[in-house]
Design an enzyme around this catalytic site. Structure first.
Site, PDB file in Angstrom:
ATOM      1  N   GLY A  15       0.834  -0.976  -0.249  1.00  0.00           N
ATOM      2  CA  GLY A  15       0.032   0.075   0.417  1.00  0.00           C
ATOM      3  C   GLY A  15       0.399   1.766   0.041  1.00  0.00           C
ATOM      4  CD  GLU A  71       1.438   0.059   7.261  1.00  0.00           C
ATOM      5  OE1 GLU A  71       1.670   0.344   6.338  1.00  0.00           O
ATOM      6  OE2 GLU A  71       1.648  -0.791   8.676  1.00  0.00           O
ATOM      7  CG  ASP A  72      -1.635   1.787   2.915  1.00  0.00           C
ATOM      8  OD1 ASP A  72      -1.149   1.458   4.256  1.00  0.00           O
ATOM      9  OD2 ASP A  72      -1.804   1.416   2.635  1.00  0.00           O
ATOM     10  CG  ASP A 115      -7.268   0.250  10.327  1.00  0.00           C
ATOM     11  OD1 ASP A 115      -6.427  -0.664  10.792  1.00  0.00           O
ATOM     12  OD2 ASP A 115      -7.647  -0.300   9.214  1.00  0.00           O
ATOM     13  CE  LYS A 138      -9.692   3.931   7.812  1.00  0.00           C
ATOM     14  NZ  LYS A 138     -10.554   2.794   7.436  1.00  0.00           N
ATOM     15  CG  PHE A 154     -12.604  -0.510   2.829  1.00  0.00           C
ATOM     16  CD1 PHE A 154     -11.685  -0.800   3.112  1.00  0.00           C
ATOM     17  CD2 PHE A 154     -13.052  -1.125   1.387  1.00  0.00           C
ATOM     18  CE1 PHE A 154     -11.092  -1.558   2.196  1.00  0.00           C
ATOM     19  CE2 PHE A 154     -12.407  -1.235   0.321  1.00  0.00           C
ATOM     20  CZ  PHE A 154     -10.932  -2.171   0.462  1.00  0.00           C
ATOM     21  CB  ILE A 155     -10.426   5.103   1.526  1.00  0.00           C
ATOM     22  CG1 ILE A 155      -9.255   4.829   2.119  1.00  0.00           C
ATOM     23  CG2 ILE A 155     -11.387   5.715   2.640  1.00  0.00           C
ATOM     24  CD1 ILE A 155      -8.264   5.948   2.938  1.00  0.00           C
ATOM     25  CG  ASP A 165      -5.957  -3.840  -1.734  1.00  0.00           C
ATOM     26  OD1 ASP A 165      -5.781  -5.059  -1.725  1.00  0.00           O
ATOM     27  OD2 ASP A 165      -5.149  -3.641  -0.855  1.00  0.00           O
ATOM     28  NE  ARG A 209      -1.927  -3.219  -3.619  1.00  0.00           N
ATOM     29  CZ  ARG A 209      -2.265  -3.008  -2.757  1.00  0.00           C
ATOM     30  NH1 ARG A 209      -1.903  -2.032  -1.676  1.00  0.00           N
ATOM     31  NH2 ARG A 209      -2.300  -4.062  -1.630  1.00  0.00           N
TER      32      ARG A 209
END
Length: 180
Positions: free
Chosen positions: A50, A104-105, A108, A136, A157-158, A164, A170
């Site tokens: 990610g 990190e992407d 959460d 988040k 959720f994105i 992805d 992606r």
């Protein structure tokens, strides 16, 4: 008319356009540049898959000498975190005495970050800090500080910009959210 895309069995609409992502990446890069400019060759460790787009754009804005490495972790199945983190590709650099910035992407629940920091601490780095494109805060359940969050979002959720849905999405330059 708003753009809707279909990935597998779900429809998604644009939540964050690419130009807003660019502004957030620049702002977080400025903070890192200010904090690390005097450090000797910090190492950025991107968490695959990610983080690849974010890491690339972020590092283009870093104005000091640094090294780059990647690890690959897995913790998602479909649209939900499994709660378990698996190392798929491990650290391949010596980080003893080094300043480390994890890239990190998205953060959460924090399970991946907690796992990653614990793994890195076994190698005696000088410091470990966390940079993430998306944070988040309402989902975060750990105590490790997120030092460089580029953007805070809700529990949506994105997909897109490296994130992805079962390996699709992606490559999208914007970030999309599931439509109801």
């Amino acid at each position: 008319m708003e753009k809707v895309i279909k990935l597998h069995d779900r429809n998604f609409k644009v939540m964050i356009p690419a130009d807003k992502i660019e502004v957030a990446v620049s702002a977080v890069a400025d903070k890192i540049n200010a904090d690390y400019r005097e450090k000797k060759n910090p190492i950025f460790i991107g968490v695959l898959n990610g983080s690849f787009m974010f890491m690339s754009d972020l590092l283009k804005k870093i104005d000091f000498c640094c090294e780059i490495s990647f690890v690959k972790l897995a913790s998602y199945c479909g649209t939900c975190s499994s709660g378990e983190v698996t190392n798929l590709i491990g650290l391949n650099r010596d980080i003893e005495g080094r300043d480390v910035i994890i890239v990190e992407d998205i953060v959460d629940t924090g399970a991946s970050i907690e796992h990653m920091v614990a793994e890195l601490q076994r190698h005696n780095p000088a410091s470990v800090r966390i940079c993430t494109l998306f944070f988040k805060p309402n989902a975060y359940k750990r105590s490790i500080p997120i030092d460089y969050p580029a953007m805070e979002i809700g529990n949506e959720f994105i997909v897109g910009y490296g994130l992805d849905y079962d390996q699709l999405g992606r490559n999208l330059k914007d970030v999309y959210v599931v439509t109801e």
